[in-house]
Structure formats: C-alpha cells, structure tokens
Scaffold this active site. Structure first.
Site, PDB file in Angstrom:
ATOM      1  N   GLU A 110      37.020  20.429  48.487  1.00 31.57           N
ATOM      2  CA  GLU A 110      38.408  19.992  48.362  1.00 31.57           C
ATOM      3  C   GLU A 110      38.707  19.161  49.617  1.00 31.57           C
ATOM      4  O   GLU A 110      38.453  19.639  50.735  1.00 31.57           O
ATOM      5  CB  GLU A 110      39.345  21.205  48.297  1.00 31.57           C
ATOM      6  N   ARG A 114      28.196  33.391  51.416  1.00 36.55           N
ATOM      7  CA  ARG A 114      28.697  32.349  52.302  1.00 36.55           C
ATOM      8  C   ARG A 114      28.268  32.628  53.738  1.00 36.55           C
ATOM      9  O   ARG A 114      27.878  33.749  54.071  1.00 36.55           O
ATOM     10  CB  ARG A 114      30.215  32.179  52.196  1.00 36.55           C
ATOM     11  N   LYS A 152      39.040  26.622  56.444  1.00 36.49           N
ATOM     12  CA  LYS A 152      39.628  25.307  56.724  1.00 36.49           C
ATOM     13  C   LYS A 152      41.098  25.429  57.075  1.00 36.49           C
ATOM     14  O   LYS A 152      41.610  24.692  57.912  1.00 36.49           O
ATOM     15  CB  LYS A 152      39.460  24.386  55.503  1.00 36.49           C
TER      16      LYS A 152
HETATM   17  P1  ATP Z   1      37.326  27.318  53.249  1.00 32.54           P
HETATM   18  O1  ATP Z   1      37.211  28.750  52.839  1.00 32.54           O
HETATM   19  O2  ATP Z   1      36.793  27.019  54.589  1.00 32.54           O
HETATM   20  O3  ATP Z   1      38.669  26.716  53.022  1.00 32.54           O
HETATM   21  P2  ATP Z   1      36.512  26.329  50.758  1.00 32.54           P
HETATM   22  O4  ATP Z   1      35.592  27.160  49.967  1.00 32.54           O
HETATM   23  O5  ATP Z   1      37.903  26.371  50.361  1.00 32.54           O
HETATM   24  O6  ATP Z   1      36.330  26.586  52.285  1.00 32.54           O
HETATM   25  P3  ATP Z   1      35.685  23.898  49.577  1.00 32.54           P
HETATM   26  O7  ATP Z   1      35.982  22.538  50.013  1.00 32.54           O
HETATM   27  O8  ATP Z   1      36.273  24.389  48.321  1.00 32.54           O
HETATM   28  O9  ATP Z   1      36.070  24.818  50.780  1.00 32.54           O
HETATM   29  O10 ATP Z   1      34.133  24.168  49.584  1.00 32.54           O
HETATM   30  C1  ATP Z   1      33.169  23.321  49.003  1.00 32.54           C
HETATM   31  C2  ATP Z   1      31.921  24.105  48.765  1.00 32.54           C
HETATM   32  O11 ATP Z   1      31.447  24.658  49.984  1.00 32.54           O
HETATM   33  C3  ATP Z   1      32.146  25.258  47.815  1.00 32.54           C
HETATM   34  O12 ATP Z   1      31.102  25.271  46.863  1.00 32.54           O
HETATM   35  C4  ATP Z   1      32.094  26.475  48.681  1.00 32.54           C
HETATM   36  O13 ATP Z   1      31.562  27.552  47.993  1.00 32.54           O
HETATM   37  C5  ATP Z   1      31.187  26.035  49.822  1.00 32.54           C
HETATM   38  N1  ATP Z   1      31.507  26.757  51.069  1.00 32.54           N
HETATM   39  C6  ATP Z   1      32.702  26.822  51.683  1.00 32.54           C
HETATM   40  N2  ATP Z   1      32.634  27.634  52.767  1.00 32.54           N
HETATM   41  C7  ATP Z   1      31.360  28.078  52.843  1.00 32.54           C
HETATM   42  C8  ATP Z   1      30.653  28.948  53.724  1.00 32.54           C
HETATM   43  N3  ATP Z   1      31.251  29.525  54.772  1.00 32.54           N
HETATM   44  N4  ATP Z   1      29.339  29.185  53.482  1.00 32.54           N
HETATM   45  C9  ATP Z   1      28.721  28.599  52.432  1.00 32.54           C
HETATM   46  N5  ATP Z   1      29.325  27.778  51.565  1.00 32.54           N
HETATM   47  C10 ATP Z   1      30.627  27.507  51.748  1.00 32.54           C
END
Ligand code: ATP
Ligand code: MG
Length: 557
Positions: free
Chosen positions: A35, A266, A276
């Site tokens: 996102e 994760r 984020k």
């Molecule tokens: P955050 O929790 O930091 O806001 P998010 O999951 O909302 O992260 P996205 O932009 O939706 O952020 O993530 C894009 C991809 O990265 C998704 O497939 C998500 O599963 C993966 N991702 C996000 N954070 C991690 C992490 N800490 N470890 C592994 N993969 C991650």
C-alpha cells in the site's frame, strides 16, 4: 535433487509440487502488493525477496501492484520510493499495476452482489456495526438493514459514489453469515464513502472498496498463481476465496483458474519497529530526521546508513521463511553488513576525536609515503599511500596520563606502533589552562618502519593516526539503536522508549587525504573504528560520514 530439496523453503516446495502437477499450465505468477502509504522497511524486503525470488527461480513473473484503496493515506511520493527501493534490491517487475485500475471491475462486481441479494447498504455507523459483530463464541446481531429491498441498496450505492452521502453515513456490506466462527464472514464492509481525492483517480470515485474486497480479486484479475503474504492474512483467506467463488459464478469463461494464497511469518526485529503507521509518526513528529534517517529500519534509511543490497539478501536468507512468528536479534542484521563490507570496503584512517601528537625527533617538513593495504581480505584491491609527518592526529581516547597495566595504547614512557609507520615512545604531554590534554610528545624509532627488514621489534598496541597537514576535516555521525528496549512494539507508547543517545555527531573528525574524492554512499572501513559511508548531505568542502556498524558486536566487545 533430493539434496537440493533440503535447501528449499516451504513455499518453494509448494511451487515445485505445483509445477510437477502441471497446475496453471506450469505458469508461475506472483506479485508484491504494497500500500503506498509509507516507505518500505526491512520487513517488506523479506516479502520482496520471496515474491520476486520465486518468480526468478521458477521462470515466472512478478508484478508490482500498488494496493491503493485508501486515498487519505496514500501518496505518489510513496509510490516512487517503493519503486526505487525494489530496484535497489536488484529486482525487476514485469508490470506495474494499481488496485485503483480495477475500481470499475470491483464496482460492477459489487453491483452484481447486490443484485444477487448478497450485499446490502447499511446505514449504521462503523462503531454500531462493530458492536454487533459478536465474539468468536457468540453470534453477531443482524443489522436492521440486512433485508432491505435490492432496489433500495442499488440506489443508495450509486448515491454513495455520486458524493450525495457524507462519510461514515453508509457502507456496503456483504451478506454472508453473522454466526460464522470466522469473524471476517460476519457481513464485512466492502465499500465505504471517502470524500478525499485519490492520487491517481482524483475525484472520479467517492465509494471506495475495502482492502479485503480489492486484494484477492486484484490477484484474480491479474492471473496471479501464488499469492504470497504474511501470516496475519491467513484468517482473511477464506473470505478472499468466498469473493473469488462469487466472482467465478459471474465469469464461467475463466475455467479452473484461481489464485491461491500462502502465508509466511513476518519479520520482527529487536530494538526497532516495523509498522508503517508508527514509522510515519516518528517522521511526522520529528523524532527522526525523515524516512531516510540512518536509524530507521526503512530500506532508504538502511541504504543511507551504508547497508548494501547483498547484506540484506544475506540476512533474509539466514532468517528464512517459516510459519512461526519470531523476534529476530538486530545483531544478525548488523552482522550481515559487517560480513559483506569486510570483503569489499577499503581500509582507511580517520580520527574521530583528534588529539595532536608531535614526533619530536622527526624532521620538520619531512613527508614519508607509507603503504597502506586496501583490504587484507582481498589482495586484488591493492594499496594506497598515507602521508607520515612530524605532526599527527591520534584518537583522544587512545591516550591516558596514568594508565592501568593493561592499557596498551599511548601513555607516558610507553611504546606503541603507529599503524603502517613506526614504533613511538611517549615522552610527555602538554595541558591547556583548564587542565585538558592539548598535545602529546613522542620519539620515533627509525629502525621500526612497517614492512622493512630491520623492523623486528614488536609492541602490544597499534594505533591509527592521520597526518595533520595531509588530512581533511569531516563530520562523523555515530548511530546506536533507535530504541532502548528489545520490543518497543509491545509498549503502550513506543515513543517513550526511544534511545536518547541513538545519534552522536562528531564535528571535528579528521580523515586521510585519500578520502578527498569519496562519493556519496561509498563505504570504507575506518581502521579500528568500524564501517562508515559517505552521507549524501556531504558537500565538496565538507565530507559527512555515517557509521554503518562497528567492527564487533558491542555485546562481545
Ligand atoms: P505495516 O504493517 O508495516 O503497515 P503492511 O503489511 O501494512 O505493513 P503493505 O504495504 O500492505 O504493508 O505490505 C506489502 C507486503 O509486505 C504484504 O504482502 C505484507 O505481507 C508484506 N510485509 C509487510 N510487513 C512485513 C514484515 N514485517 N515482514 C514480512 N513481510 C511484510
Ligand atoms: Mg497491509
């Protein structure tokens, strides 16, 4: 072949089985779906290495898809930074897609769900809807709008999109099962009203699909075969599958194809945070100096800190992919960059907190060019010259007026070797009016020049130094962990556990002249001090260095 299998992660094993079965005619298609509401962090790198890595390894394709369903939080600045970071890691996407490109298809699908009696407009507030959800062991309460006429829902859904409905006054909900043990099935909201321009579609839409209503279908529209994400989406998977089932009823021409979702753990790291939302807070509240602050776990921050793409790949490879949540020691990340730079970085000399050393028996004006090996790990990197003169700078902490027995550095009467040069004996020192050491005096032994046959004597300590006339001024930024506790994410207010000493700026450093031509992001090992790189804030007249990592793990020092 059997041997090799042992090195595969569990998702690679699944992919190999699917290929063996001839699933999707042997087609492998993944996507990385961020996102665009913030910069990528080291956790995303784990997902990127998986999504792009699978496509690379199995001759498939990986697309970059921006899941841009919430205009209030998203921005082109983030879109641009995400593309830059993925390329920095060395990956190439096949196509760039945006969930917003599918808004028309998602809208039509929502209309069809309403027409099929499988979605309705609810006029209750989000809070009210949440209150009626029940609990995993107790069924939820049916909305009073659940059985309203289809025509009414259709009319209101159009009004939602025409800008006639204020935010929060209405939502479209899928009509599934208010008693389902999976809470995500309890009539989830699939569309809401947002009166805020979207970074790509402007004011064309006022009704926006929820992430859960866009994600799985976007995979489907694109032809994704393996939709890989993190474990928290495991419980969403049945809902994504439900939407796909419904979609397939309307698109029988698509045959057997459907994306399948797989989840891995994760990445969580000690002494930092990986959300984020919280990282944005640090930036907005000025608690760090932007997304690329070298203390941040963002890829742009790590890059500025001196991390290399290889060090990040090695780290991700070491931690691996499993189905179990874990908290990884940040020392493992630091170890990865140390290991990588050890083989690559040129050894140079820098003095962070300079104290003058005058070699009283060395002729004034004389200059000797001493040979300094560029990297003892790699002979092919050669050597460079470092100027030796009567006046030198050494590290202030390398001198003690009254030294304890095991202090093998500079102290009155004691001998030390100056790296790549001579053995010197400290003969005295001078203090200023406030009693601070101002200058040290020493005599050198001409028979001890490094690398010459007559240099046979050994002494316990070796110090780094730079020449006073042949060194240049620099600023050095020393970093420590951003947080003072292991798991700040668990605290009520993560901001209260910030490490107040995470940045120390040294403005009087001196570095050898060799570094005059150093360019932003170049990495070096400063003898005895650690790995440093040139900060992009450097100007022609003023070099700024960031300490990437010290030479040893501080716990083992
Ligand atoms: P955050 O929790 O930091 O806001 P998010 O999951 O909302 O992260 P996205 O932009 O939706 O952020 O993530 C894009 C991809 O990265 C998704 O497939 C998500 O599963 C993966 N991702 C996000 N954070 C991690 C992490 N800490 N470890 C592994 N993969 C991650
Ligand atoms: Mg997310």
């Amino acid at each position: 072949m059997e041997e090799n299998k042992k090195n595969l992660n569990f998702i690679e094993l699944i992919v190999e089985k699917d290929l063996a079965k001839g699933l999707n005619e042997g087609r492998i298609q993944t996507r990385f779906p961020p996102e665009p509401n913030g910069y990528l962090h080291i956790g995303h790198a784990k997902a990127i290495c998986m999504d792009f890595g699978i496509a690379q390894k199995y001759d498939g394709i990986c697309n970059l898809r921006f899941d841009d369903t919430n205009p209030t939080k998203e921005d082109v600045e983030y879109v641009d930074s995400i593309m830059e970071d993925i390329q920095w890691l060395g990956y190439h996407w096949e196509n760039i897609y945006y969930a917003s490109d599918y808004f028309p298809q998602l809208w039509n699908f929502a209309i069809q769900l309403i027409q099929a009696g499988k979605a309705y407009i609810d006029e209750q507030s989000a809070e009210e809807i949440a209150r009626q959800k029940g609990s995993p062991t107790q069924a939820g309460t049916l909305s009073p709008y659940r059985d309203r006429p289809i025509e009414e829902s259709l009319k209101l859904f159009h009004q939602m999109n025409e800008g006639l409905i204020p935010e929060g006054k209405m939502a479209l909900r899928a009509k599934i099962d208010m008693a389902s043990p999976n809470m995500h099935f309890r009539d989830p909201i699939i569309y809401r009203v947002i009166h805020y321009p979207h970074h790509r579609t402007g004011t064309q839409w006022r009704a926006y699909p929820m992430y859960d209503f866009a994600h799985g279908q976007s995979d489907y529209f694109e032809g994704v075969t393996h939709s890989i994400c993190t474990l928290e989406f495991e419980v969403h998977r049945p809902l994504y599958d439900w939407f796909i089932d419904e979609l397939k009823i309307m698109r029988p021409e698509d045959g057997d194809y459907r994306p399948r979702q797989f989840e891995f753990n994760r990445l969580n790291l000690t002494y930092t945070i990986m959300s984020k939302r919280k990282l944005l807070q640090l930036v907005q509240e000025g608690l760090v100096n932007g997304w690329d602050d070298p203390r941040m776990p963002t890829l742009t921050g790590l890059r500025r800190r001196g991390y290399t793409p290889e060090s990040i790949h090695n780290f991700i490879h070491k931690i691996g992919y499993t189905k179990f949540e874990a908290l990884i020691d940040i020392a493992l990340l630091e170890h990865s960059v140390r290991e990588d730079l050890n083989g690559k970085a040129k050894r140079v000399s820098a003095v962070i907190d300079p104290l003058k050393l005058t070699i009283v028996n060395y002729p004034e004006g004389k200059i000797e060019r001493m040979e300094a090996v560029n990297n003892p790990e790699d002979e092919s990197m050669g050597s460079h010259e470092i100027a030796f003169t009567r006046e030198l700078w050494i590290e202030r902490e390398d001198f003690m007026e009254t030294a304890p027995p095991k202090f093998f550095r500079m102290a009155p009467g004691q001998e030390v070797r100056l790296k790549n040069a001579y053995i010197v004996r400290c003969t005295g020192f001078k203090k200023d009016a406030n009693g601070n050491i101002e200058e040290i005096f020493a005599e050198y032994d001409p028979q001890t020049k490094s690398g010459t046959p007559e240099s046979k004597r050994k002494v316990k300590g070796t110090l780094h130094w730079v020449s006073v006339p042949y060194s240049i001024p620099a600023e050095v930024r020393l970093y420590d962990r951003l947080f003072k506790i292991e798991n700040p994410a668990e605290e009520k207010d993560f901001r209260e556990c910030l490490n107040p000493n995470s940045l120390a700026i040294k403005t009087n450093a001196r570095v050898e002249k060799e570094l005059e031509t150093a360019q932003p992001f170049d990495s070096f090992q400063f003898q005895r001090l650690g790995y440093f790189n040139v900060d992009p804030d450097s100007t022609e007249n003023r070099l700024i260095f960031n300490r990437t990592v010290s030479l040893k793990d501080s716990k083992n020092k």
